[in-house]
Design a protein around this motif. Sequence first.
Motif, PDB file in Angstrom:
ATOM      1  N   ALA B 252       0.851  -1.189   0.000  1.00  0.00           N
ATOM      2  CA  ALA B 252       0.000   0.000   0.000  1.00  0.00           C
ATOM      3  C   ALA B 252       0.882   1.233   0.000  1.00  0.00           C
ATOM      4  CB  ALA B 252      -0.919   0.013   1.218  1.00  0.00           C
ATOM      5  N   ALA B 253       0.773   2.040  -1.021  1.00  0.00           N
ATOM      6  CA  ALA B 253       1.598   3.245  -1.116  1.00  0.00           C
ATOM      7  C   ALA B 253       0.762   4.477  -0.795  1.00  0.00           C
ATOM      8  CB  ALA B 253       2.222   3.359  -2.500  1.00  0.00           C
ATOM      9  N   PHE B 254      -0.077   4.344   0.225  1.00  0.00           N
ATOM     10  CA  PHE B 254      -0.891   5.492   0.633  1.00  0.00           C
ATOM     11  C   PHE B 254      -1.208   5.351   2.116  1.00  0.00           C
ATOM     12  CE2 PHE B 254      -3.653   2.120  -0.754  1.00  0.00           C
ATOM     13  CZ  PHE B 254      -4.577   2.035   0.262  1.00  0.00           C
ATOM     14  N   VAL B 255      -1.636   6.457   2.699  1.00  0.00           N
ATOM     15  CA  VAL B 255      -2.036   6.427   4.102  1.00  0.00           C
ATOM     16  C   VAL B 255      -3.557   6.381   4.155  1.00  0.00           C
ATOM     17  CG1 VAL B 255      -2.176   7.818   6.184  1.00  0.00           C
ATOM     18  CG2 VAL B 255      -0.021   7.664   4.945  1.00  0.00           C
ATOM     19  N   PRO B 256      -4.132   5.411   4.875  1.00  0.00           N
ATOM     20  CA  PRO B 256      -5.593   5.358   4.944  1.00  0.00           C
ATOM     21  C   PRO B 256      -6.159   6.617   5.592  1.00  0.00           C
ATOM     22  CG  PRO B 256      -4.598   3.820   6.499  1.00  0.00           C
ATOM     23  CD  PRO B 256      -3.495   4.347   5.650  1.00  0.00           C
ATOM     24  N   GLU B 257      -7.246   7.107   5.024  1.00  0.00           N
ATOM     25  CA  GLU B 257      -7.764   8.375   5.533  1.00  0.00           C
ATOM     26  C   GLU B 257      -9.013   8.214   6.381  1.00  0.00           C
ATOM     27  OE1 GLU B 257      -7.989  10.663   2.000  1.00  0.00           O
ATOM     28  OE2 GLU B 257      -5.857  11.183   2.100  1.00  0.00           O
ATOM     29  N   GLY B 258      -9.624   7.043   6.321  1.00  0.00           N
ATOM     30  CA  GLY B 258     -10.808   6.821   7.146  1.00  0.00           C
ATOM     31  C   GLY B 258     -10.911   5.355   7.482  1.00  0.00           C
ATOM     32  N   ILE B 259     -11.918   5.026   8.253  1.00  0.00           N
ATOM     33  CA  ILE B 259     -12.006   3.638   8.691  1.00  0.00           C
ATOM     34  C   ILE B 259     -12.513   2.710   7.594  1.00  0.00           C
ATOM     35  CG2 ILE B 259     -12.297   4.204  11.119  1.00  0.00           C
ATOM     36  CD1 ILE B 259     -15.267   3.740  10.789  1.00  0.00           C
ATOM     37  N   PHE B 260     -12.954   3.274   6.469  1.00  0.00           N
ATOM     38  CA  PHE B 260     -13.415   2.404   5.392  1.00  0.00           C
ATOM     39  C   PHE B 260     -12.381   2.251   4.287  1.00  0.00           C
ATOM     40  CE2 PHE B 260     -17.462   3.648   7.368  1.00  0.00           C
ATOM     41  CZ  PHE B 260     -17.952   2.381   7.639  1.00  0.00           C
ATOM     42  N   ASP B 261     -11.165   2.765   4.531  1.00  0.00           N
ATOM     43  CA  ASP B 261     -10.108   2.650   3.531  1.00  0.00           C
ATOM     44  C   ASP B 261      -9.433   1.297   3.573  1.00  0.00           C
ATOM     45  OD1 ASP B 261     -10.501   5.070   2.486  1.00  0.00           O
ATOM     46  OD2 ASP B 261      -8.633   5.980   3.178  1.00  0.00           O
ATOM     47  N   TYR B 262      -8.799   0.955   2.423  1.00  0.00           N
ATOM     48  CA  TYR B 262      -7.926  -0.205   2.412  1.00  0.00           C
ATOM     49  C   TYR B 262      -6.710   0.102   3.262  1.00  0.00           C
ATOM     50  CZ  TYR B 262     -10.596  -2.031  -1.546  1.00  0.00           C
ATOM     51  OH  TYR B 262     -11.580  -2.516  -2.349  1.00  0.00           O
ATOM     52  N   PHE B 263      -6.001  -0.951   3.640  1.00  0.00           N
ATOM     53  CA  PHE B 263      -4.890  -0.704   4.556  1.00  0.00           C
ATOM     54  C   PHE B 263      -3.872  -1.828   4.492  1.00  0.00           C
ATOM     55  CE2 PHE B 263      -5.607  -3.993   7.736  1.00  0.00           C
ATOM     56  CZ  PHE B 263      -6.863  -4.420   7.373  1.00  0.00           C
ATOM     57  N   THR B 264      -2.711  -1.544   5.047  1.00  0.00           N
ATOM     58  CA  THR B 264      -1.761  -2.609   5.359  1.00  0.00           C
ATOM     59  C   THR B 264      -1.268  -2.344   6.769  1.00  0.00           C
ATOM     60  OG1 THR B 264       0.174  -3.820   4.591  1.00  0.00           O
ATOM     61  CG2 THR B 264       0.304  -1.425   4.551  1.00  0.00           C
ATOM     62  N   THR B 265      -0.593  -3.315   7.364  1.00  0.00           N
ATOM     63  CA  THR B 265      -0.050  -3.083   8.709  1.00  0.00           C
ATOM     64  C   THR B 265       1.427  -3.436   8.728  1.00  0.00           C
ATOM     65  OG1 THR B 265      -0.479  -5.300   9.519  1.00  0.00           O
ATOM     66  CG2 THR B 265      -2.250  -3.681   9.788  1.00  0.00           C
ATOM     67  N   LEU B 266       2.073  -3.035   9.771  1.00  0.00           N
ATOM     68  CA  LEU B 266       3.508  -3.269   9.898  1.00  0.00           C
ATOM     69  C   LEU B 266       3.873  -4.751   9.817  1.00  0.00           C
ATOM     70  CD1 LEU B 266       6.034  -1.709  10.112  1.00  0.00           C
ATOM     71  CD2 LEU B 266       5.694  -1.453  12.563  1.00  0.00           C
ATOM     72  N   PRO B 267       3.220  -5.614  10.580  1.00  0.00           N
ATOM     73  CA  PRO B 267       3.588  -7.040  10.491  1.00  0.00           C
ATOM     74  C   PRO B 267       3.364  -7.600   9.085  1.00  0.00           C
ATOM     75  CG  PRO B 267       2.232  -6.665  12.425  1.00  0.00           C
ATOM     76  CD  PRO B 267       2.220  -5.392  11.638  1.00  0.00           C
ATOM     77  N   ILE B 268       2.326  -7.121   8.397  1.00  0.00           N
ATOM     78  CA  ILE B 268       2.065  -7.625   7.047  1.00  0.00           C
ATOM     79  C   ILE B 268       3.167  -7.160   6.101  1.00  0.00           C
ATOM     80  CG2 ILE B 268       0.510  -7.448   5.072  1.00  0.00           C
ATOM     81  CD1 ILE B 268      -1.801  -7.428   7.039  1.00  0.00           C
ATOM     82  N   GLN B 269       3.582  -5.908   6.277  1.00  0.00           N
ATOM     83  CA  GLN B 269       4.676  -5.382   5.465  1.00  0.00           C
ATOM     84  C   GLN B 269       5.943  -6.210   5.675  1.00  0.00           C
ATOM     85  OE1 GLN B 269       4.484  -2.452   3.284  1.00  0.00           O
ATOM     86  NE2 GLN B 269       6.199  -3.742   2.677  1.00  0.00           N
ATOM     87  N   ILE B 270       6.210  -6.519   6.932  1.00  0.00           N
ATOM     88  CA  ILE B 270       7.395  -7.320   7.257  1.00  0.00           C
ATOM     89  C   ILE B 270       7.278  -8.700   6.606  1.00  0.00           C
ATOM     90  CG2 ILE B 270       8.614  -8.473   9.133  1.00  0.00           C
ATOM     91  CD1 ILE B 270       7.706  -6.038  10.889  1.00  0.00           C
ATOM     92  N   PHE B 271       6.117  -9.294   6.751  1.00  0.00           N
ATOM     93  CA  PHE B 271       5.836 -10.607   6.179  1.00  0.00           C
ATOM     94  C   PHE B 271       6.075 -10.583   4.667  1.00  0.00           C
ATOM     95  CE2 PHE B 271       2.553 -13.530   4.420  1.00  0.00           C
ATOM     96  CZ  PHE B 271       3.081 -14.712   4.917  1.00  0.00           C
ATOM     97  N   ASN B 272       5.604  -9.519   4.047  1.00  0.00           N
ATOM     98  CA  ASN B 272       5.744  -9.357   2.606  1.00  0.00           C
ATOM     99  C   ASN B 272       7.220  -9.320   2.206  1.00  0.00           C
ATOM    100  OD1 ASN B 272       5.517  -8.658  -0.055  1.00  0.00           O
ATOM    101  ND2 ASN B 272       4.882  -6.547   0.336  1.00  0.00           N
TER     102      ASN B 272
END
Lengths: 267, 315
Positions: B252-272
């Motif tokens: 994800a090359a963006f910052v989520p702006e609301g609770i209905f946005d797509y997202f990634t998290t730190l552990p997922i990024q690490i996993f990736n």
Amino acid sequence: MLISDVEQLNEKMSYGLTNHSVLQADQVSVHYGDNQVLKDVSISLRERSVYALIGPSGCGKSTLLRCFNRMNDFVETFRFDGKISFFGHNIYDPDIDPEVIRKSIGMVFQKPNPFPASIYKNIMWAPKINGMDQDWDELVETSLKQVGLWDEVSDRLNRSGLELSGGQQQRLCIARTIAMNPKVILMDEPCASLDPISTAKIEELIEQLKEKYTILIVTHSMQQARRTSDFSAFMYQGEIIEHGITKDIFESPRERLTQEYVNGKIG
Amino acid sequence: MNTSNLVLIRKNQTDISDVVRAAYDELTIGKKNNLKRRKLFNTLFRCLCALAVVLAVSVLVVLLSSVFIDGWQWLDWQFLTDFPSRHVEKSGIKSGIFGSVMIIVITMITAIPIGVGSAIYIQELMRESWLKSFVKTNISNLSGIPSIIYGILGLAVFVRILGFDRSILAGALALSLVILPIIIIATSEALAAIPNSIRNAALALGATKWQMVRDHILPNAWAEILTGVILATSRAFGETAPLLIVGALSYAAFVPEGIFDYFTTLPIQIFNWTGRPQAEFHQLAAAGIIVLMAILLVTNSLAIFLRNQFKRKII
Ligand SMILES: Nc1ncnc2c1ncn2[C@@H]1O[C@H](COP(=O)(O)OP(=O)(O)OP(=O)(O)O)[C@@H](O)[C@H]1O
Ligand SMILES: [Mg+2]
């Protein structure tokens, strides 16, 4: 009416089932599950007197005491039959809030149980949540003075109640009950965990409190019952065997069981 | 009379010394018989325990040091403030940090009130019955279910049925399910540790159960409850599987702006990153792990500090 007549009348009221009593149990039977713990217990408490409840362990003294302020309601298996009237109102009436009953019928436990909070809060919490509105400083002071604790703790009202000695804690618990301005104070072996000096202080206190409150005290100490109470009831296996003026109960009991108990032959 | 007294004293004295001798004999015989063996076992037991500690700590040290050796060179401001990218040197974890923080905040907002509330209900208000023990047993069971199952449940309920899509909200709700049992169990235990005498005191003064809980049970249980919440938060922070199922992005090359946005998290990024073939990305993953641990360390310290503040107020 002559004074002696009044006294006689008062005496009659104390164990006769009259409507003038403060608190009156009428044919109370209690079961815990299938186990019957109280059998047809009737007793009547009149104003400004001290009643002692004596009897061997497990005979149902605490159970009877806890019926009076509906603390038994919290026991799942508790079943109540009969009637307990408080100034003529049945406290087990479905319309009556048990909380209201507990406000007017205070209780002191065997083990001192102050809240783990400041002495000040210990006293003013209950009146506050019950919607009483008054000068808390004054209430705290008068309540503590009534139990003779003021001089000992007036400089540390914001310290925890748990920092006090056992005897002081028990007097704090009594002060906490008094602050609610109850009519009746139930005491379940209030001195059982105290040293002789603290015990003497509590007994002295009971003597004073009786000017304002009706007190029902459970005790295992014959001496304590004799010293503190005006009237005594002897319980045995869930029944009140005998009740009357303390002096009579101890010196000229009508029942053989009572005599054996007060002379230490059963227990 | 004097002499007889004297005899009595003498007799008593011999009696006492006999007793002392017997006790001494017993002690020394004990020494001869099994005291040595007991001491030996004691030493042995101590050594075993120490060995276990050494083993655990050394594994941790090896792990941490290898992570640090791999990752420290990539740790800089740019790493924290850039989005992930195909180019190692331009890669960062901004989206992961934002996603993780937002997810955790929403998870806590939903899980703490529900968890603490349920525990209060079960522990303080529910009547003793088969239903109560049934509920309690099942909550214990729920805490043992693999988190991926909650991911599947979240996918079905939050993503599909409720239509939250693969959003932060859906992810946070799935995570709430994972940590709810932990919070409920910890809170129940904290409440159970409050002595009944306090309850009796409050109730006998004419308090309702709610007043009792609010003014005497919770204030005394907060410190313990907070401990459970800290544990649950750490667990949620590191959780990956349910979020992957719910549909968190792995890039994800963006910052989520609301609770209905797509997202990634730190552990997922690490996993990736660990899944990439290039060694540089593995080092990036190590750097990500360092950041993750730093965040956990800071939040846990803060929570422990708060907990101690609570404790001091009570006693
Ligand atoms: N919560 C309860 N559930 C079931 N049975 C109970 C409960 N409380 C008391 N009992 C039973 O009721 C009987 C009377 O108990 P109670 O506590 O009233 O006795 P007591 O006269 O106060 O005794 P003691 O002098 O030892 O305090 C006992 O047989 C006891 O086992
Ligand atoms: Mg008792």
